[in-house]
Every structure is written in structure tokens, then in C-alpha cells.
Design a protein around this motif. Sequence first.
Motif, PDB file in Angstrom:
ATOM      1  N   ASP A   1      11.672 -18.231  19.881  1.00 39.56           N
ATOM      2  CA  ASP A   1      11.011 -18.598  18.368  1.00 39.56           C
ATOM      3  C   ASP A   1      10.481 -19.549  19.085  1.00 39.56           C
ATOM      4  N   GLY A   2       8.960 -20.228  18.449  1.00 37.89           N
ATOM      5  CA  GLY A   2       8.623 -20.895  19.403  1.00 37.89           C
ATOM      6  C   GLY A   2       6.697 -21.413  18.216  1.00 37.89           C
ATOM      7  N   HIS A   3       5.855 -21.966  18.774  1.00 31.53           N
ATOM      8  CA  HIS A   3       5.118 -22.151  17.962  1.00 31.53           C
ATOM      9  C   HIS A   3       4.216 -21.451  17.877  1.00 31.53           C
ATOM     10  N   SER A   4       3.684 -21.329  17.654  1.00 29.09           N
ATOM     11  CA  SER A   4       2.249 -19.980  16.854  1.00 29.09           C
ATOM     12  C   SER A   4       1.317 -19.878  18.377  1.00 29.09           C
TER      13      SER A   4
ATOM     14  N   ASP B   1       8.044 -23.700  28.704  1.00 29.02           N
ATOM     15  CA  ASP B   1       6.522 -24.113  28.175  1.00 29.02           C
ATOM     16  C   ASP B   1       5.964 -23.152  29.451  1.00 29.02           C
ATOM     17  N   ASN B   2       4.780 -22.353  28.958  1.00 26.80           N
ATOM     18  CA  ASN B   2       4.539 -21.272  29.657  1.00 26.80           C
ATOM     19  C   ASN B   2       2.774 -21.491  29.945  1.00 26.80           C
TER      20      ASN B   2
ATOM     21  N   VAL C   1      17.936 -16.441  11.577  1.00 23.81           N
ATOM     22  CA  VAL C   1      18.534 -15.215  11.387  1.00 23.81           C
ATOM     23  C   VAL C   1      19.462 -14.859  11.966  1.00 23.81           C
ATOM     24  N   PHE C   2      19.354 -15.673  12.819  1.00 28.51           N
ATOM     25  CA  PHE C   2      20.710 -14.372  13.539  1.00 28.51           C
ATOM     26  C   PHE C   2      21.181 -16.143  14.818  1.00 28.51           C
ATOM     27  N   PRO C   3      22.178 -16.495  14.048  1.00 31.24           N
ATOM     28  CA  PRO C   3      22.346 -17.794  15.201  1.00 31.24           C
ATOM     29  C   PRO C   3      23.489 -17.612  16.209  1.00 31.24           C
ATOM     30  N   ASN C   4      24.072 -16.452  15.205  1.00 35.58           N
ATOM     31  CA  ASN C   4      25.078 -15.643  16.975  1.00 35.58           C
ATOM     32  C   ASN C   4      24.057 -15.323  17.833  1.00 35.58           C
ATOM     33  N   ALA C   5      23.163 -14.848  18.105  1.00 37.95           N
ATOM     34  CA  ALA C   5      22.360 -14.333  18.716  1.00 37.95           C
ATOM     35  C   ALA C   5      22.807 -14.337  20.638  1.00 37.95           C
ATOM     36  N   GLU C   6      22.568 -13.395  20.896  1.00 34.76           N
ATOM     37  CA  GLU C   6      23.261 -13.567  22.367  1.00 34.76           C
ATOM     38  C   GLU C   6      22.193 -14.438  23.440  1.00 34.76           C
ATOM     39  N   LEU C   7      20.639 -13.976  22.914  1.00 36.02           N
ATOM     40  CA  LEU C   7      20.281 -14.215  24.409  1.00 36.02           C
ATOM     41  C   LEU C   7      19.179 -15.498  23.376  1.00 36.02           C
ATOM     42  N   LYS C   8      18.289 -16.719  23.728  1.00 32.88           N
ATOM     43  CA  LYS C   8      18.084 -17.024  22.369  1.00 32.88           C
ATOM     44  C   LYS C   8      17.024 -18.306  23.469  1.00 32.88           C
ATOM     45  N   ILE C   9      15.844 -18.342  23.170  1.00 35.55           N
ATOM     46  CA  ILE C   9      14.563 -18.089  23.748  1.00 35.55           C
ATOM     47  C   ILE C   9      13.480 -19.241  22.954  1.00 35.55           C
ATOM     48  N   PHE C  10      13.156 -20.249  23.313  1.00 38.26           N
ATOM     49  CA  PHE C  10      12.050 -21.526  22.357  1.00 38.26           C
ATOM     50  C   PHE C  10      10.894 -21.042  23.360  1.00 38.26           C
ATOM     51  N   VAL C  11       9.923 -20.566  23.206  1.00 37.87           N
ATOM     52  CA  VAL C  11       8.791 -20.705  24.084  1.00 37.87           C
ATOM     53  C   VAL C  11       7.955 -21.589  23.251  1.00 37.87           C
ATOM     54  N   THR C  12       7.083 -21.941  23.768  1.00 32.97           N
ATOM     55  CA  THR C  12       5.881 -23.255  23.636  1.00 32.97           C
ATOM     56  C   THR C  12       4.793 -23.559  24.521  1.00 32.97           C
ATOM     57  N   ALA C  13       3.486 -23.902  24.343  1.00 31.48           N
ATOM     58  CA  ALA C  13       2.362 -24.612  25.177  1.00 31.48           C
ATOM     59  C   ALA C  13       1.925 -25.044  24.837  1.00 31.48           C
TER      60      ALA C  13
ATOM     61  N   GLU D   1      -4.047 -26.879  23.151  1.00 30.44           N
ATOM     62  CA  GLU D   1      -5.163 -26.453  23.450  1.00 30.44           C
ATOM     63  C   GLU D   1      -5.397 -25.309  24.017  1.00 30.44           C
ATOM     64  N   VAL D   2      -3.976 -24.995  25.071  1.00 27.78           N
ATOM     65  CA  VAL D   2      -3.963 -23.142  25.959  1.00 27.78           C
ATOM     66  C   VAL D   2      -3.903 -22.626  24.396  1.00 27.78           C
ATOM     67  N   ARG D   3      -3.290 -22.178  23.213  1.00 27.79           N
ATOM     68  CA  ARG D   3      -2.345 -22.035  22.818  1.00 27.79           C
ATOM     69  C   ARG D   3      -3.526 -21.507  21.655  1.00 27.79           C
TER      70      ARG D   3
END
Length: 231
Positions: A9-12, A207-208, A141-153, A156-158
Amino acid sequence: MKKIIVAIDGHSSCGKSTMAKSLARSVGYVYVDTGAMYRAVTLFAMRRGLFAADGSVDAAALEALMPEVKVDFVLDPESGLPLVRLGGEIVEREIRSLEVSSHVSPVAALPFVRTAMTHAQQAMGREKGLVMDGRDIGTVVFPNAELKIFVTASAEVRAQRRFDELQAKGMPADYADILRNVQERDYIDSHREVAPLRQADDALLLDNSHLTRDEQQAWLLERFKEKTAEA
Ligand code: DC
């Protein structure tokens, strides 16, 4: 090895789908772009003339038409990647236009749209072995997902990345318009009542802004290996 669900999940426009696709390809999982599903519903609403001049959508009319909204994916034999379809028509290109981007947030905020998309997404995850990207995958959707990543930047970069992407495809692009669109979508996505964008408590933050694609790919693959070793 036991299959898991990876929720990204994360920002657009922060490279979620690039990361998710690449992970799915390297580990042989199915990739699902849930933003494409909300975009396809938006395209449907645009084609039926359900938007007013101020950008609002006729929710009652869309709700009545929901039984006709058939969104699914078909595998592209060349790339092996899923292509989104609306009523059987491949609409990958149409759903990436700035026009769809600027109409999608109010549609994605409608509870009946979210319920329909969430059910379809959960059905795709029954067998696990899935990398799904979106806004509410790890929370709703999958609150029990084994691996969850939250991505942001940074916004301006986006905006710059999205501008480069549209230009590369020969589609019209204006940096200032795109930046405004990115900021507006951040606001609406994080403040809507149903399934707002937020980091799940057990999601890892990435944060990429200053990472190359290869660096983030390597990071994600490591996290995947750790989780599948535990599972
Ligand atoms: O990731 P994207 O830019 O293609 O997403 C398009 C829109 O759909 C965006 O405004 C947020 C919304 N969305 C959502 O509300 N929930 C998801 N799981 C995925 C996308």
C-alpha cells in the motif's frame, strides 16, 4: 515453500506497481493492481456521462448500474502481466489518462464501489501466492497478509515520475497539473471515510524518494525471503 500474500500500500505514483510487478515476476506470484480496478469503474462512469462539470459523480446512478460493471483481468501472453478489462474490453491504456486520474478519487470513496472491489480482490487471494498493490490491502482487503509494505515518496518526486512516464508514452503531460493531482489525491485518499489510506500497524515503511529501482527491489526481495522462511 508455503505461499503468502504480499500487500503493498502507499501513496499514488510512488512506484508501488513497479515494485509489486517485479517481485511477483521474480518469485512466480500473481500480481494484482487494485488501482486499475477503481480506474476501470471510473472509466465506466465517464463513458455513461455520470460526472457533473464540478467533478462530482452521480452516485445513485452508478450504484444502480453496478451490476453492469464487470471488471476483471486477463493475462497478457507477451509480458505475462494481467491487463484490466471492463466488460471484456482491455482498457489498460484508457485508464492511465490524466482525465481518469482526476476523476477516480470520488469513485473510489463510494462504499458500494469499495465493497464490490474488495470482494473481488479477496476472491483472487484465496490460493495465496499473490502480490497486490493498492491503498487498503494490508488494512481492509487482507488484514492477515503475511508481508505488508507501506510505500511513500515526496509529492514532487512522485509528480516527476508520473510526468516522465506519460511523456515516455507520448501522452500529454504538464508537471504543475500532475503535482496538483498527486496532492489532491493524497488528501482525498487519506481523508475519505471508508478505507482511508493509512499504514497498517504491522506494515513495514519504505520511503523510496532517494532509492533506485534496483535498491528497492533488492530490499523487497529480502523482506519476502525473511517472511517465507518464517511461514
Ligand atoms: O494506484 P492508482 O493511482 O492507480 O489508484 C487509482 C485511485 O484508486 C486512487 O485515487 C486511489 C484509489 N485506490 C483505492 O482507493 N484503493 C485501492 N486499493 C487502490 C486504489
